[in-house]
Design a protein around this motif. Structure first.
Motif, PDB file in Angstrom:
ATOM      1  N   VAL A   1       2.350  -6.977   9.835  1.00  0.00           N
ATOM      2  CA  VAL A   1       2.637  -5.818   8.985  1.00  0.00           C
ATOM      3  C   VAL A   1       2.379  -6.188   7.527  1.00  0.00           C
ATOM      4  O   VAL A   1       2.307  -7.361   7.167  1.00  0.00           O
ATOM      5  CB  VAL A   1       4.092  -5.289   9.143  1.00  0.00           C
ATOM      6  N   ARG A   2       2.259  -5.133   6.717  1.00  0.00           N
ATOM      7  CA  ARG A   2       2.163  -5.335   5.277  1.00  0.00           C
ATOM      8  C   ARG A   2       3.559  -5.639   4.742  1.00  0.00           C
ATOM      9  O   ARG A   2       4.429  -4.773   4.775  1.00  0.00           O
ATOM     10  CB  ARG A   2       1.687  -4.044   4.611  1.00  0.00           C
ATOM     11  N   GLY A   3       3.749  -6.852   4.236  1.00  0.00           N
ATOM     12  CA  GLY A   3       5.080  -7.230   3.755  1.00  0.00           C
ATOM     13  C   GLY A   3       5.505  -6.475   2.509  1.00  0.00           C
ATOM     14  O   GLY A   3       6.687  -6.410   2.185  1.00  0.00           O
ATOM     15  N   CYS A   4       4.547  -5.875   1.808  1.00  0.00           N
ATOM     16  CA  CYS A   4       4.905  -5.106   0.609  1.00  0.00           C
ATOM     17  C   CYS A   4       5.299  -3.685   0.967  1.00  0.00           C
ATOM     18  O   CYS A   4       5.758  -2.930   0.122  1.00  0.00           O
ATOM     19  CB  CYS A   4       3.756  -5.090  -0.397  1.00  0.00           C
ATOM     20  N   LEU A   5       5.070  -3.289   2.243  1.00  0.00           N
ATOM     21  CA  LEU A   5       5.376  -1.920   2.664  1.00  0.00           C
ATOM     22  C   LEU A   5       6.548  -1.881   3.628  1.00  0.00           C
ATOM     23  O   LEU A   5       6.691  -0.972   4.434  1.00  0.00           O
ATOM     24  CB  LEU A   5       4.150  -1.251   3.313  1.00  0.00           C
TER      25      LEU A   5
ATOM     26  N   SER B   1       3.137 -16.127   1.397  1.00  0.00           N
ATOM     27  CA  SER B   1       2.766 -14.708   1.443  1.00  0.00           C
ATOM     28  C   SER B   1       2.516 -14.241   0.020  1.00  0.00           C
ATOM     29  O   SER B   1       3.370 -14.407  -0.848  1.00  0.00           O
ATOM     30  CB  SER B   1       3.887 -13.877   2.068  1.00  0.00           C
ATOM     31  N   HIS B   2       1.353 -13.683  -0.210  1.00  0.00           N
ATOM     32  CA  HIS B   2       0.962 -13.325  -1.569  1.00  0.00           C
ATOM     33  C   HIS B   2       1.079 -11.834  -1.816  1.00  0.00           C
ATOM     34  O   HIS B   2       1.086 -11.043  -0.884  1.00  0.00           O
ATOM     35  CB  HIS B   2      -0.475 -13.782  -1.830  1.00  0.00           C
ATOM     36  N   LEU B   3       1.135 -11.483  -3.100  1.00  0.00           N
ATOM     37  CA  LEU B   3       1.179 -10.080  -3.482  1.00  0.00           C
ATOM     38  C   LEU B   3      -0.019  -9.776  -4.360  1.00  0.00           C
ATOM     39  O   LEU B   3      -0.128 -10.299  -5.467  1.00  0.00           O
ATOM     40  CB  LEU B   3       2.470  -9.783  -4.243  1.00  0.00           C
ATOM     41  N   GLY B   4      -0.920  -8.941  -3.835  1.00  0.00           N
ATOM     42  CA  GLY B   4      -2.080  -8.563  -4.632  1.00  0.00           C
ATOM     43  C   GLY B   4      -1.853  -7.219  -5.271  1.00  0.00           C
ATOM     44  O   GLY B   4      -1.919  -7.071  -6.493  1.00  0.00           O
ATOM     45  N   CYS B   5      -1.559  -6.224  -4.442  1.00  0.00           N
ATOM     46  CA  CYS B   5      -1.559  -4.847  -4.945  1.00  0.00           C
ATOM     47  C   CYS B   5      -0.193  -4.191  -4.859  1.00  0.00           C
ATOM     48  O   CYS B   5       0.084  -3.255  -5.585  1.00  0.00           O
ATOM     49  CB  CYS B   5      -2.567  -4.022  -4.157  1.00  0.00           C
ATOM     50  N   GLU B   6       0.630  -4.642  -3.933  1.00  0.00           N
ATOM     51  CA  GLU B   6       1.942  -4.026  -3.658  1.00  0.00           C
ATOM     52  C   GLU B   6       1.859  -2.536  -3.343  1.00  0.00           C
ATOM     53  O   GLU B   6       2.817  -1.804  -3.573  1.00  0.00           O
ATOM     54  CB  GLU B   6       2.928  -4.280  -4.810  1.00  0.00           C
ATOM     55  N   HIS B   7       0.730  -2.089  -2.859  1.00  0.00           N
ATOM     56  CA  HIS B   7       0.745  -0.741  -2.302  1.00  0.00           C
ATOM     57  C   HIS B   7      -0.100  -0.610  -1.035  1.00  0.00           C
ATOM     58  O   HIS B   7      -0.596   0.463  -0.723  1.00  0.00           O
ATOM     59  CB  HIS B   7       0.485   0.351  -3.338  1.00  0.00           C
ATOM     60  N   GLY B   8      -0.220  -1.692  -0.319  1.00  0.00           N
ATOM     61  CA  GLY B   8      -0.766  -1.569   1.034  1.00  0.00           C
ATOM     62  C   GLY B   8      -2.270  -1.674   1.144  1.00  0.00           C
ATOM     63  O   GLY B   8      -2.829  -1.447   2.214  1.00  0.00           O
ATOM     64  N   VAL B   9      -2.957  -2.022   0.057  1.00  0.00           N
ATOM     65  CA  VAL B   9      -4.410  -1.971   0.078  1.00  0.00           C
ATOM     66  C   VAL B   9      -5.062  -3.321   0.393  1.00  0.00           C
ATOM     67  O   VAL B   9      -6.063  -3.381   1.104  1.00  0.00           O
ATOM     68  CB  VAL B   9      -4.949  -1.421  -1.270  1.00  0.00           C
ATOM     69  N   CYS B  10      -4.475  -4.434  -0.104  1.00  0.00           N
ATOM     70  CA  CYS B  10      -5.241  -5.682  -0.097  1.00  0.00           C
ATOM     71  C   CYS B  10      -4.976  -6.604   1.087  1.00  0.00           C
ATOM     72  O   CYS B  10      -5.790  -7.448   1.429  1.00  0.00           O
ATOM     73  CB  CYS B  10      -4.994  -6.443  -1.390  1.00  0.00           C
ATOM     74  N   GLY B  11      -3.813  -6.495   1.712  1.00  0.00           N
ATOM     75  CA  GLY B  11      -3.511  -7.303   2.893  1.00  0.00           C
ATOM     76  C   GLY B  11      -3.067  -8.730   2.613  1.00  0.00           C
ATOM     77  O   GLY B  11      -2.776  -9.471   3.551  1.00  0.00           O
ATOM     78  N   ALA B  12      -2.975  -9.124   1.331  1.00  0.00           N
ATOM     79  CA  ALA B  12      -2.586 -10.506   1.012  1.00  0.00           C
ATOM     80  C   ALA B  12      -1.148 -10.803   1.450  1.00  0.00           C
ATOM     81  O   ALA B  12      -0.768 -11.954   1.624  1.00  0.00           O
ATOM     82  CB  ALA B  12      -2.724 -10.757  -0.489  1.00  0.00           C
ATOM     83  N   CYS B  13      -0.358  -9.753   1.630  1.00  0.00           N
ATOM     84  CA  CYS B  13       1.071  -9.889   1.927  1.00  0.00           C
ATOM     85  C   CYS B  13       1.368  -9.851   3.421  1.00  0.00           C
ATOM     86  O   CYS B  13       2.528  -9.799   3.811  1.00  0.00           O
ATOM     87  CB  CYS B  13       1.808  -8.731   1.256  1.00  0.00           C
TER      88      CYS B  13
HETATM   89  S1  FES Z   1       0.246  -6.725  -1.619  1.00  0.00           S
HETATM   90 FE1  FES Z   1      -1.614  -5.730  -1.234  1.00  0.00          FE
HETATM   91  S2  FES Z   1      -1.265  -4.888   0.750  1.00  0.00           S
HETATM   92 FE2  FES Z   1       0.641  -5.737   0.255  1.00  0.00          FE
END
Ligand code: FES
Ligand code: FES
Lengths: 166, 281
Positions: free
Chosen positions: A63-67, A42-54
């Motif tokens: 679900v968004r794992g960063c949210l 599971s990757h972290l691109g943006c950590e605010h819900g925008v990129c979906g990598a998580c």
């Molecule tokens: S890290 Fe980009 S949506 Fe979660």
């Protein structure tokens, strides 16, 4: 009630394995998976819900794992891309990704696959539009998306052919 | 991009939530977390205690009683989108929800969280306005209902008191001959709308008997365009209704669009939504 605290003990199921760990309330789910469980798929691109990598599966839905906080995953059932891979549910889609060059750097791929897994459960025969709509919240900076849509379509078509033959 | 330290509490009843809210500063309620957690990760907010509402069963679900549809605050967007009761009794909500972000976010995000946040560019507050919804707020002092038009006060600002919890929202069931319309303009699917419109009316044959037009992304809160609605009801033609938007809406310039462009887009949307509603689709 679980009273207010900065550290909590959580018990959850990750890719079929029951796990108990102590986590800081501030830690989000993907940091927990990556840092404490070494599940780095599971990757972290943006950590605010925008990129979906998580994107990960929590209790059967993407679900968004960063949210989501790790502490919120207490008693939950989590499936990451590692779990999806081991179970083989997406083996054909993953193969199609390779065939169609639907990944280049691969950063977005785990999120894409998790999102596509949910799509195919809800809609086993998605149109091109439905595929595009489903992955609209997953950013890919390499492929231009067409190859990803092609790969999903190919995998779905192969499933249809296989079903018809059975 | 990491949240600052905070304490986390997980109550299982409203009484326990009220205990958590007791006079302490820095307490934030955590609903679906799809806006709050990004703001924590970006350190735009720094609560001392997060109170998680996800384990209070009484806050979930959609019910109907005496012509009123009640949606629990912690009902998720995905549940709104798939509820047969909402599709048949409050179809405007069913039309609006697919426009909210993306599936993974709709799987977590809640109606209560979205209303309590009161982001003026989001779909559900405008739907509440168009549908004459009542927002149900609870505290130790009891429950009260706040009309949607009195609830949204400004950007991220609502009529909720600090000790109150938004527990549900109530919609009058759509009357016979009700028609709803929804559309928004965004750069990409799932982005915040540049401007959007939630509309609800009653129309028999070719005649409107009532109409509410609630715009979002067009001011510091969802806004009702009353003169425009009157013009449509009176059959004065769409151009007159569009012209009447000038005084009703107050969009501001942002990085994406000028206020002038947004006004233009609001007129375009009004034309489209009314045409769709009048064609009966
Ligand atoms: S890290 Fe980009 S949506 Fe979660
Ligand atoms: S393959 Fe590189 S971001 Fe998608």
């Amino acid at each position: 009630m679980t009273p207010a605290a900065e550290i909590h003990t959580i018990t959850l199921t990750v890719n079929g394995e029951r796990i108990t760990r102590s986590v800081a309330a501030r830690m989000h789910l993907v940091d927990f998976l990556r840092e404490q469980l070494d599940l780095t798929g599971s990757h972290l691109g943006c950590e605010h819900g925008v990129c979906g990598a998580c994107t990960v599966q929590v209790d059967g839905v993407a679900v968004r794992g960063c949210l989501m906080l790790a502490v919120q995953a207490d008693s939950a059932t989590i499936v990451t891309v590692e779990g999806l891979t081991d179970s083989g549910v997406l083996a054909d889609v993953q193969e199609a990704f390779l065939q169609r060059n639907a990944l280049q750097c691969g950063f977005c791929t785990p999120g894409m696959l998790t999102t596509i897994a949910e799509l195919l459960t809800v809609n086993p025969d998605p149109s091109r539009d439905a595929i595009r709509d489903a992955i609209s919240g997953n950013y890919c900076r390499c492929t231009g998306y067409h190859a990803i849509v092609d790969a999903v379509q190919n995998a779905v078509a192969a499933r249809r052919t296989k079903e018809a033959a059975e | 991009m990491k949240a600052p330290a905070f304490a986390y509490a997980k109550p299982t009843s409203l009484a326990e939530v009220f205990d958590c809210l007791d006079g302490s500063e820095g307490v934030r309620l955590l609903a679906g977390g799809q806006s709050l957690i990004p703001s924590l990760n970006m350190r735009l907010s720094a609560p001392t205690v997060l109170v998680d509402l996800n384990h209070i069963a009484a806050l979930r679900g959609v019910t109907e009683a005496s012509g009123v549809i009640r949606i629990g605050a912690m009902t998720r967007h995905h549940e709104l989108a798939t509820s047969p009761l909402i599709a048949s009794r409050v179809p405007l909500i069913a039309k609006a929800v697919p426009h909210i972000a993306h599936q993974a976010i709709r799987n977590r995000g809640t109606i209560g969280g979205s209303l309590a946040l009161a982001d003026p560019s989001t779909e559900l507050p405008a739907c509440c306005l168009a549908l004459d919804a009542a927002i149900v707020a609870a505290s130790r002092r009891g429950e009260r209902r706040i009309a949607a038009r009195d609830f949204f006060l400004g950007i991220y600002e609502t009529a909720l008191a600090p000790d109150e919890v938004l527990v549900a929202v109530e919609f009058p069931a759509s009357p016979v001959n009700a028609v709803s319309g929804f559309d928004e303009l965004a750069r990409r699917h799932g982005d915040y709308a540049i401007v959007g419109l939630a509309a609800q009316g009653v129309r028999k044959g070719e005649t409107w008997s009532s109409l509410k037009l609630a715009f979002f992304g067009a001011g510091d809160r969802p806004l009702l365009a009353e003169a425009a609605a009157q013009a449509v009801i009176a059959g004065k033609g769409i151009a007159e209704a569009q012209a009447a938007l000038q005084d009703a809406l107050s969009p501001s310039d942002d990085g994406e669009c000028s206020a002038k462009t947004k006004m233009h887009l609001a007129r375009v949307l009004l034309g489209r939504v009314i045409a769709t509603m009048e064609s009966g689709t």
